[in-house]
Enzyme design. Structure first.
Site, mmCIF file in Angstrom:
data_model
loop_
_atom_site.group_PDB
_atom_site.id
_atom_site.type_symbol
_atom_site.label_atom_id
_atom_site.label_comp_id
_atom_site.label_asym_id
_atom_site.label_seq_id
_atom_site.Cartn_x
_atom_site.Cartn_y
_atom_site.Cartn_z
ATOM 1 N N LYS A 24 -30.583 -3.725 30.069
ATOM 2 C CA LYS A 24 -30.604 -2.023 30.919
ATOM 3 C C LYS A 24 -29.163 -1.628 31.235
ATOM 4 C CE LYS A 24 -35.057 -0.803 31.295
ATOM 5 N NZ LYS A 24 -35.582 -1.762 32.295
ATOM 6 N N ARG A 93 -34.707 1.853 38.520
ATOM 7 C CA ARG A 93 -35.166 0.625 37.628
ATOM 8 C C ARG A 93 -34.707 -0.031 36.952
ATOM 9 N NH1 ARG A 93 -35.321 3.607 31.308
ATOM 10 N NH2 ARG A 93 -35.427 5.616 32.805
ATOM 11 N N GLY A 102 -41.958 -3.561 29.790
ATOM 12 C CA GLY A 102 -42.682 -2.952 30.580
ATOM 13 C C GLY A 102 -42.917 -3.387 31.933
ATOM 14 N N MET A 104 -41.770 -3.448 34.786
ATOM 15 C CA MET A 104 -41.606 -2.826 36.493
ATOM 16 C C MET A 104 -41.357 -1.081 35.797
ATOM 17 S SD MET A 104 -39.532 -3.271 39.465
ATOM 18 C CE MET A 104 -40.469 -2.199 41.082
ATOM 19 N N ARG A 339 -31.927 0.430 22.699
ATOM 20 C CA ARG A 339 -32.469 -1.554 22.567
ATOM 21 C C ARG A 339 -31.813 -1.699 21.348
ATOM 22 N NH1 ARG A 339 -37.499 -1.466 26.124
ATOM 23 N NH2 ARG A 339 -38.465 -0.232 25.292
ATOM 24 N N HIS A 455 -47.739 1.667 25.802
ATOM 25 C CA HIS A 455 -46.811 0.439 26.122
ATOM 26 C C HIS A 455 -48.300 -1.152 24.996
ATOM 27 C CE1 HIS A 455 -48.858 -3.184 28.732
ATOM 28 N NE2 HIS A 455 -47.593 -2.954 28.156
ATOM 29 N N ARG A 561 -51.027 -35.907 -0.540
ATOM 30 C CA ARG A 561 -51.749 -36.366 0.103
ATOM 31 C C ARG A 561 -52.677 -36.880 -1.107
ATOM 32 N NH1 ARG A 561 -50.548 -33.517 4.386
ATOM 33 N NH2 ARG A 561 -49.368 -34.590 6.156
ATOM 34 N N ARG A 617 -47.263 -39.653 -2.322
ATOM 35 C CA ARG A 617 -47.588 -40.168 -1.817
ATOM 36 C C ARG A 617 -48.974 -41.339 -2.335
ATOM 37 N NH1 ARG A 617 -48.753 -39.054 4.646
ATOM 38 N NH2 ARG A 617 -50.558 -39.202 3.485
ATOM 39 N N GLU A 794 -41.775 -43.727 8.843
ATOM 40 C CA GLU A 794 -42.638 -42.786 10.286
ATOM 41 C C GLU A 794 -42.823 -44.311 11.188
ATOM 42 O OE1 GLU A 794 -46.202 -41.572 7.670
ATOM 43 O OE2 GLU A 794 -46.404 -42.917 7.360
ATOM 44 N N SER A 813 -38.454 -40.175 3.557
ATOM 45 C CA SER A 813 -39.058 -38.605 3.547
ATOM 46 C C SER A 813 -39.755 -39.170 5.708
ATOM 47 C CB SER A 813 -40.165 -38.589 3.084
ATOM 48 O OG SER A 813 -41.203 -36.878 3.543
ATOM 49 N N GLY A 815 -42.025 -38.965 8.336
ATOM 50 C CA GLY A 815 -43.003 -38.174 8.521
ATOM 51 C C GLY A 815 -43.123 -38.318 10.276
ATOM 52 N N THR A 816 -42.897 -37.277 9.740
ATOM 53 C CA THR A 816 -42.810 -37.084 12.103
ATOM 54 C C THR A 816 -43.563 -37.116 12.575
ATOM 55 O OG1 THR A 816 -42.643 -35.340 11.720
ATOM 56 C CG2 THR A 816 -40.608 -35.929 11.394
ATOM 57 N N ASN A 817 -44.882 -36.950 12.288
ATOM 58 C CA ASN A 817 -46.518 -36.703 12.968
ATOM 59 C C ASN A 817 -46.402 -38.572 13.539
ATOM 60 O OD1 ASN A 817 -46.521 -34.206 12.294
ATOM 61 N ND2 ASN A 817 -47.764 -35.004 9.835
ATOM 62 N N ASP A 818 -46.549 -39.704 12.158
ATOM 63 C CA ASP A 818 -46.705 -40.792 12.615
ATOM 64 C C ASP A 818 -45.357 -41.410 13.202
ATOM 65 O OD1 ASP A 818 -49.544 -41.798 11.878
ATOM 66 O OD2 ASP A 818 -48.764 -41.059 10.082
ATOM 67 N N CYS A 881 -41.771 -34.500 5.970
ATOM 68 C CA CYS A 881 -42.962 -34.120 5.320
ATOM 69 C C CYS A 881 -43.915 -33.915 6.834
ATOM 70 C CB CYS A 881 -43.425 -34.393 4.416
ATOM 71 S SG CYS A 881 -43.489 -36.105 4.549
ATOM 72 N N TYR A 901 -33.856 -32.231 1.881
ATOM 73 C CA TYR A 901 -34.725 -30.757 2.230
ATOM 74 C C TYR A 901 -35.914 -31.406 3.040
ATOM 75 C CZ TYR A 901 -37.951 -34.817 0.294
ATOM 76 O OH TYR A 901 -38.840 -35.417 0.712
HETATM 77 C C1 PEP Z 1 -46.224 -37.914 9.044
HETATM 78 O O1 PEP Z 1 -46.831 -39.144 9.519
HETATM 79 O O2 PEP Z 1 -45.586 -37.058 9.253
HETATM 80 C C2 PEP Z 1 -47.032 -37.764 7.837
HETATM 81 C C3 PEP Z 1 -46.706 -36.620 6.729
HETATM 82 O O3 PEP Z 1 -48.429 -38.065 7.396
HETATM 83 P P1 PEP Z 1 -49.566 -38.697 7.041
HETATM 84 O O4 PEP Z 1 -49.570 -36.553 9.039
HETATM 85 O O5 PEP Z 1 -50.436 -37.707 6.408
HETATM 86 O O6 PEP Z 1 -49.907 -38.979 8.384
HETATM 87 MG MG MG Z 2 -48.463 -40.182 8.424
#
Ligand code: PEP
Ligand code: MG
Length: 932
Positions: A24, A93, A102, A104, A339, A455, A561, A617, A794, A813, A815-818, A881, A901
């Site tokens: 401000k 203020r 909001g 204060m 603002r 508000h 999948r 896959r 992965e 690719s 597989g960032t979950n695993d 992925c 990608y």
């Molecule tokens: C992963 O592991 O990121 C993945 C895409 O495979 P899934 O989630 O099916 O294990």
């Molecule tokens: Mg996986």
């Protein structure tokens, strides 16, 4: 005197230094310096705040500086601070580097005391105005600077209104307001044990300290935690002291808030609300319902062009839609604050595209202006277009989207019930900053008072939650925890639906539908695709999902999948037969039945994605997942056995009954005989025996397949290596589907992807299956197939051995979950259910790595794998992925490590497309320091 300078006048402060002046303060400086009519004032810096908080007292010299600046203000305005004849009054203020809406309230009219009050009255000739200003000051000072509860003042106000029979605050006469001011003074004296300070400098000093202290108040601390505002983003609050100008000096005075464009629709029009003869507080708190700015043309014809001119100047200077506050004092327009306007996603997108077309900003600026996460709002559920239900009531459409939930009347209960997973609509007369936790928990907000800039409206819009405000047909009785609309009584816990796009409120739950793309979004995303280098694919398992993802702009399928197809009811029994098979021949028989089904699945997806790559896959999960659990099977087996026993015993039932109760026997003998005869067939039935045998075999298989750590066990490519016929069938189905498409003239780009790979040998074995199938299919169909073969990355070893994997794999690719599970050695479910929240709350880990890509660990591995892979195969295609693929920060990282990608769920595709463009446009601001 200290050498640090704590106070800067608006015309001399460095408007670029938000950390020091707060947003401000920097803005007031900028507005003043660009020549807008801003009331004179000065800013006390955040350094002053930090020094105060450290020593619990104002640093030496700060008040001297303040006094010197007050003297300057006196010179500029020709008024005197504490001077009876021509009093200078100021507003005080807070304002930190990050906007905390909001957080204060502002103290208004500081400098009033019984003496200066008389001067103000004499000067304006308006006792009502004078007493109103005075009572407002006492009230705000009591609440903000002295920390007294608001209710004390509200109740006193209600008492006076009741006594004199006034409906609205404006109905109170000068005498009433004078009484009210005395009541307020008495409340303060009683509650604090001290008389209200009359010395203006003492008032100012107390107020400045209160603003500084508010930085460490619960509300501010909670807010910073919720929005992850760190010290390097905002550290301490500044204090802005500004000459008061009065919107309540008669009918040539007014106050209002405006947006340079409509923040709900994005339309290029002067938007906002104002109230004649009022102070800003009235508009924001929704005490009186304001009028739309368009009406100013008739009501204040000479002021309306001034306002349009202000609007034009603001946009031309800031090149951004502005949200500004103004006051008209006796025919003179002042801009108090401006603002960047917070808008819903739709308005952000529309204004971005229009401002490019108007030449105000460039395409790049337009792309950078929209927060990709905000686009989620466009995918917010809406009521079906043809929905025709009757609304219980209609308020103002304050924030778009529709939501259903249980009514809750206060923020604490909303928080509590929200944590239990309930869907909540927070229903209040009006909301205040202290309700913020209720907003977080609620699906939507409904208020009975307040306008579109109240508000509730502003906060809900910022959060992208639906809000209906000013719905005055609702009478809320918080104490009894119920509300009434006409004859309809609503209790806490009753379900309602609100439509923040129309302002309608409905009883009960109304199913909502996904929003559709609109033209400007298409335009903006097309610009995004041109800027971005990272492509955006979707994770989709069915032709319907693939088709939907394509509508969202997916440029391919990054993950299909196949196991999801196995789970469909028509396939599961065949899959189970395949698993139960004891010989290769029997397994092959089941696979032969699956093959045409899978081929159909793949063909459907290829057709939905014609001309684009589709990454399929091969089977990943451990196969026991396709069988019932041991407990379920044991239960069913026990039931079947019991039934056989029960049927056997039924033969003895008539005789036993005869002994026990001849009359009952007589009454039911026919029924029992009939039932015994009918059920008798199950006693030695081959069908029951076969079912029992199958269940027992399944149970045996389940025991055989039981693993200690199934996710680290017999799954992914390990399954494909030990049961090559399963992968062979899937590969055959993919290639046959592709061949049939080619024959039908459908352009296809299949990519076969192998999960859980840790060594190149695994890839080689699967590739051999592919080569064999390719030869067969090409010969059979008489076509040449073009497709890619690649690997998921992965497991950690795959990252380390990426150079070798790339000898066989044409693409990777992540597989960032695993990979996240593997890198941390955390099992996701166990981590999230047990220790991860504690880790996050205690700052052992800042984020949940399953939601926010762990750049420093997982990301580092990814970077290494990309580099190693491309050493072997320079044109290696690489993507992601895992779930992170749809998150803007992760996408930025993926761009940095040169992925080709990202792949995410269909509805996140638009978000990812914009994020990919922003990653490119901001690439120069991103470097190796992310790993530190
Ligand atoms: C992963 O592991 O990121 C993945 C895409 O495979 P899934 O989630 O099916 O294990
Ligand atoms: Mg996986």
């Amino acid at each position: 005197m200290s050498s640090v300078r704590y106070v800067f006048a608006f015309e001399e402060a460095d408007s670029k230094n938000k950390m020091l002046l707060g947003g401000k303060g920097a803005n007031l400086a900028e507005m003043t310096q660009m020549g807008l009519n801003v009331p004179p004032g000065f800013t006390i810096t955040t350094e002053g705040c930090l020094a105060y908080l450290e020593h619990n007292s104002l640093p030496d010299g700060l008040m001297d500086e303040v006094r010197a600046h007050m003297r300057e203000l006196e010179k500029k305005t020709g008024k005197g601070f504490g001077e009876r004849s021509n009093p200078l009054l100021v507003s005080v203020r807070s304002g930190s580097a990050m906007s905390m809406p909001g957080m204060m309230d502002t103290i208004l009219n500081l400098g009033l005391n019984p003496e200066t009050l008389q001067g103000l009255i004499a000067k304006t000739g308006n006792p009502r105005f004078g007493y109103d200003a005075y009572r407002r000051f006492i009230q705000l000072f009591g609440k903000i600077a002295l920390g007294l509860p608001d209710e004390l003042f509200d109740q006193a106000m209600e008492r006076v209104k009741h006594r004199v029979g006034a409906v609205h605050d404006v109905d109170l006469k000068a005498e009433d307001l004078k009484d009210l001011a005395s009541d307020f003074l008495a409340i303060i004296a009683e509650r604090t044990g001290r008389a209200f300070p009359t010395n203006p400098y003492e008032q100012l000093e107390i107020a400045v300290q209160a603003v500084f202290r508010s930085w460490m108040g619960k509300r501010a601390v909670d807010y910073r935690r919720q929005f992850k505002i760190t010290k390097d983003m905002a550290n301490g609050t500044a204090v802005n002291v500004c000459t008061m100008v009065f919107g309540n000096m008669g009918n040539d005075s007014a106050t209002g808030v405006g947006f340079t464009r409509n923040p709900g629709t994005g339309t290029n029009e002067a938007y906002g609300e104002y109230l004649v003869n009022a102070q800003g507080e009235d508009v924001v708190a929704g005490i009186r319902t304001p009028k739309p700015i368009a009406e100013m043309k008739n009501e204040m014809p000479e002021l309306h062009p001034q306002l349009l001119e202000l609007r034009r100047k603001l946009e031309a200077h800031y090149k951004e839609v502005q949200d500004y506050e103004f006051t008209i004092e006796k025919g003179r327009l002042y801009c108090l604050q401006t603002r960047n306007g917070k808008m819903n996603a739709r308005a952000m997108v529309i204004t971005s595209v229009e401002m490019v077309e108007e030449g105000v900003i460039s395409k790049e600026q337009a792309l950078l202006r929209v927060n990709p996460g905000q686009l989620e709002q466009l995918l917010v559920p809406q009521l079906p277009a043809n929905f025709k239900g009757e609304a219980l009531a209609t308020g103002l459409p304050a924030s778009p989207g529709a939501a259903s939930g249980k009514i809750v009347f206060d923020a604490d209960t909303a928080e509590l019930r929200g944590k239990l997973g309930e869907r909540i609509i927070l229903v209040r007369e009006e909301t205040k900053p202290e309700d913020i936790h209720g907003f977080f928990a609620a699906q939507g907000i409904l208020t009975s008072r307040g306008g579109k800039t109240s508000h509730a409206a502003v906060v809900a819009r910022g959060m992208g939650k639906p809000c209906v405000s000013g719905c005055d047909a609702i009478q809320i009785d918080v104490r009894e925890r119920r509300a009434k609309i006409g004859d309809t009584l609503l209790a806490e816990g009753d379900v309602i639906t609100i439509n923040g796009s129309t302002g309608n409120v409905y009883a009960g739950e109304i199913p909502t539908v996904e929003a559709e793309f609109f033209e400007e979004l298409g335009t903006l995303l097309a610009w995004a695709d041109k800027s971005a280098t990272v492509k955006v694919f979707a994770n989709a398992d069915t032709p319907t999902d693939a088709g939907r993802a394509r509508k969202f702009g997916a440029m391919g399928i990054g993950l299909c999948r196949t196991e999801r197809m196995f789970n469909d009811t028509d396939r599961l029994p065949i899959v189970q037969d395949m698993i139960l098979a004891e010989s290769v021949e029997d397994r092959q028989k089941a696979l032969d039945r699956l093959l045409p089904i899978q081929r159909g699945d793949f063909k459907g997806i290829f057709k939905a994605m014609v001309g684009l790559p589709v990454t399929i896959r091969l089977l990943d999960p451990p196969i026991h997942e396709f069988l019932p659990t041991a407990a379920q099977l044991e239960f069913e087996i026990a039931h079947l056995r019991n039934m056989k026993r029960a049927v056997r015993s039924m033969g003895e039932l008539p005789e036993t009954l005869k002994l026990l109760d001849p009359e009952l026997h007589e009454r039911y003998i026919e029924t029992i005989d009939g039932l015994t005869t009918s059920l008798g067939k199950y006693q030695e039935s081959p069908r029951v025996d076969a079912l029992l045998a199958k269940k027992e075999a399944m149970l045996h298989k389940v025991h055989v397949l039981t693993e200690v750590n199934p996710m680290l066990g017999h799954r992914g490519v390990r399954l494909g290596i030990t049961y090559p016929e399963i992968y062979a069938m899937q590969i055959q189905a993919i290639l046959e589907a592709a061949a049939e498409c080619v024959k039908e003239g459908v352009e296809v780009y299949p990519e076969i992807m192998v999960p859980q790979v840790c060594t190149v040998e695994e890839l080689k074995r699967v590739k051999a299956l592919v080569d064999k199938a390719q030869l067969g299919v090409e010969t059979h169909y008489g076509v040449k197939l073009k497709f890619k073969f690649g690997s998921m990355i992965e497991v950690v070893r795959a990252c380390m051995r990426a150079a070798r994997l790339a000898e066989i794999a044409e693409f990777f690719s992540f597989g960032t979950n695993d990979l996240t599970q593997a890198t941390f050695s955390f099992s996701r479910e166990d981590a999230e259910n047990k220790f991860l929240p504690f880790y996050n709350e205690n700052n052992i880990l800042r984020d949940n790595p399953f939601e926010v890509l762990d750049v420093k660990g997982v990301g580092r591995l990814m970077q290494m794998a990309v580099q190693l892979g491309r050493q072997t195969r320079p044109d290696l295609k690489v993507g992601i992925c895992g779930e992170h693929g749809g998150h803007p920060e992760a996408i930025r990282f993926c761009h940095y490590v040169k992925l080709n990608y990202v792949s995410c769920s269909g509805p996140r595709v638009p978000i990812a497309r914009l994020a990919a463009a922003q990653a490119k446009l901001r690439e120069s601001q991103y470097d190796e320091r992310i790993f530190v």
